[in-house]
Design an enzyme around this catalytic site. Sequence first.
Site, PDB file in Angstrom:
ATOM      1  N   LYS A  27      56.827  46.202 103.989  1.00  0.00           N
ATOM      2  CA  LYS A  27      56.386  46.001 102.607  1.00  0.00           C
ATOM      3  C   LYS A  27      55.436  47.099 102.138  1.00  0.00           C
ATOM      4  O   LYS A  27      55.186  47.225 100.942  1.00  0.00           O
ATOM      5  CB  LYS A  27      55.750  44.629 102.420  1.00  0.00           C
ATOM      6  CG  LYS A  27      54.508  44.376 103.225  1.00  0.00           C
ATOM      7  CD  LYS A  27      54.029  42.937 103.044  1.00  0.00           C
ATOM      8  CE  LYS A  27      52.805  42.627 103.866  1.00  0.00           C
ATOM      9  NZ  LYS A  27      51.636  43.449 103.511  1.00  0.00           N
ATOM     10  N   ASP A  28      54.912  47.913 103.087  1.00  0.00           N
ATOM     11  CA  ASP A  28      54.045  49.030 102.716  1.00  0.00           C
ATOM     12  C   ASP A  28      54.817  50.321 102.457  1.00  0.00           C
ATOM     13  O   ASP A  28      54.225  51.315 102.042  1.00  0.00           O
ATOM     14  CB  ASP A  28      53.016  49.301 103.822  1.00  0.00           C
ATOM     15  CG  ASP A  28      52.058  48.134 104.026  1.00  0.00           C
ATOM     16  OD1 ASP A  28      51.780  47.444 103.021  1.00  0.00           O
ATOM     17  OD2 ASP A  28      51.609  47.914 105.152  1.00  0.00           O
ATOM     18  N   ARG A  68      49.492  38.790  94.418  1.00  0.00           N
ATOM     19  CA  ARG A  68      50.587  37.815  94.391  1.00  0.00           C
ATOM     20  C   ARG A  68      50.130  36.481  94.958  1.00  0.00           C
ATOM     21  O   ARG A  68      50.372  35.417  94.374  1.00  0.00           O
ATOM     22  CB  ARG A  68      51.774  38.376  95.193  1.00  0.00           C
ATOM     23  CG  ARG A  68      52.911  37.372  95.410  1.00  0.00           C
ATOM     24  CD  ARG A  68      53.948  37.947  96.365  1.00  0.00           C
ATOM     25  NE  ARG A  68      53.361  38.363  97.635  1.00  0.00           N
ATOM     26  CZ  ARG A  68      53.079  37.539  98.635  1.00  0.00           C
ATOM     27  NH1 ARG A  68      53.305  36.238  98.506  1.00  0.00           N
ATOM     28  NH2 ARG A  68      52.560  37.993  99.752  1.00  0.00           N
ATOM     29  N   ARG A  69      49.469  36.522  96.098  1.00  0.00           N
ATOM     30  CA  ARG A  69      48.980  35.280  96.692  1.00  0.00           C
ATOM     31  C   ARG A  69      47.898  34.640  95.831  1.00  0.00           C
ATOM     32  O   ARG A  69      47.844  33.417  95.700  1.00  0.00           O
ATOM     33  CB  ARG A  69      48.431  35.546  98.098  1.00  0.00           C
ATOM     34  CG  ARG A  69      49.503  35.976  99.091  1.00  0.00           C
ATOM     35  CD  ARG A  69      48.917  36.149 100.482  1.00  0.00           C
ATOM     36  NE  ARG A  69      49.929  36.637 101.404  1.00  0.00           N
ATOM     37  CZ  ARG A  69      49.884  37.807 102.026  1.00  0.00           C
ATOM     38  NH1 ARG A  69      48.853  38.622 101.830  1.00  0.00           N
ATOM     39  NH2 ARG A  69      50.855  38.179 102.847  1.00  0.00           N
ATOM     40  N   ARG A  80      39.135  41.928 102.414  1.00  0.00           N
ATOM     41  CA  ARG A  80      39.696  43.172 102.941  1.00  0.00           C
ATOM     42  C   ARG A  80      39.457  43.246 104.437  1.00  0.00           C
ATOM     43  O   ARG A  80      38.612  42.540 104.975  1.00  0.00           O
ATOM     44  CB  ARG A  80      39.049  44.381 102.232  1.00  0.00           C
ATOM     45  CG  ARG A  80      39.700  45.725 102.532  1.00  0.00           C
ATOM     46  CD  ARG A  80      41.017  45.877 101.804  1.00  0.00           C
ATOM     47  NE  ARG A  80      41.479  47.261 101.869  1.00  0.00           N
ATOM     48  CZ  ARG A  80      42.378  47.726 102.701  1.00  0.00           C
ATOM     49  NH1 ARG A  80      42.908  46.925 103.602  1.00  0.00           N
ATOM     50  NH2 ARG A  80      42.762  48.984 102.665  1.00  0.00           N
ATOM     51  N   ARG A  82      39.604  39.558 108.821  1.00  0.00           N
ATOM     52  CA  ARG A  82      39.754  38.529 107.798  1.00  0.00           C
ATOM     53  C   ARG A  82      39.568  37.135 108.387  1.00  0.00           C
ATOM     54  O   ARG A  82      38.959  36.257 107.764  1.00  0.00           O
ATOM     55  CB  ARG A  82      41.119  38.657 107.121  1.00  0.00           C
ATOM     56  CG  ARG A  82      41.160  39.739 106.059  1.00  0.00           C
ATOM     57  CD  ARG A  82      42.505  39.796 105.392  1.00  0.00           C
ATOM     58  NE  ARG A  82      43.344  40.861 105.933  1.00  0.00           N
ATOM     59  CZ  ARG A  82      44.607  41.066 105.608  1.00  0.00           C
ATOM     60  NH1 ARG A  82      45.206  40.252 104.749  1.00  0.00           N
ATOM     61  NH2 ARG A  82      45.290  42.049 106.129  1.00  0.00           N
ATOM     62  N   CYS A 132      51.746  46.824  94.626  1.00  0.00           N
ATOM     63  CA  CYS A 132      50.430  46.194  94.778  1.00  0.00           C
ATOM     64  C   CYS A 132      49.816  45.828  93.433  1.00  0.00           C
ATOM     65  O   CYS A 132      49.040  44.890  93.331  1.00  0.00           O
ATOM     66  CB  CYS A 132      49.501  47.121  95.547  1.00  0.00           C
ATOM     67  SG  CYS A 132      49.979  47.341  97.274  1.00  0.00           S
TER      68      CYS A 132
END
Length: 278
Positions: A46-47, A94-95, A112, A118, A204
């Site tokens: 996804k990156d 999105r989340r 972050r 996290r 993003c």
Amino acid sequence: LDAVKLSKGDTDARPLFTIDQKGIFEKEIDKAVMDKTVDFAVHSLKDVPSDLPKELTLACIPKRERVNDVVISKDGSNLDSIVSEGVVGTSSLRRAVQIMRKRPDLKVKPIRGNIETRIRKVSENGYDAIVLAQAGISRLGIDVKFSALSTDDFSPSPGQGAIAIVARADDSKTIEMLKKIEDSTSRIEIEAERALSNYVDSGCRFPVGAYAKANGDSMTLKVVAFSVDGKKSMIVEKTGPKDNPNELGKLAGKELQKQGVDELALNWREKVEEWNKQ
């Protein structure tokens, strides 16, 4: 082994959505591939931008991990049972909007750091819970209690749960080797999601959820987009032959644009700074 230099994406402390640069995590590493310093690079798919340099190719996509998001809380609560006014951290716009849609009484704040950082912040930095992808936890073998979220409520990012291996386009020997660990079903599902992402230019700074699933000779692609306040949503679901994933992605993208997704995208971009000030 030589020491591995961290990319700017790993060392930049800003929340991901405030960095206006596509491919922030993979750009420096892919340059090493192009320079022949390394033979191939492994990324979270996804990156990886859909518009790779012509010198590179997405040589291999191994079998995809689980695509869903999860909740990790300090007291074992799931998203439904977190105390009202509780603070939930996420690095993903999105989340964030999907959390607000499901639990508008919660406070959603940027977070972050790598996965371990996290998770520590749940107990050390005033967060009642965090939301992140299950795939990262599984790959690192982290022993932590979590509550899985349904992809119906939390549509994943295009390519979530998959690994991308990038090589030089003219390096046929390396590409042939990497193809031995390719998963053909994961490849076509990812190609459909990336075609959609490329068509609507998501990323993003404008999060679109997309999840393709092959079944027999066909494949279904479900796409979800929201307004920044979560009040408006677009859901598109298209089915087509699995041997033409790019066309399926474009078909879903055209339907999104027909419904006015560009207006949602503009609204997101205008609200990024407001979200960042929380």
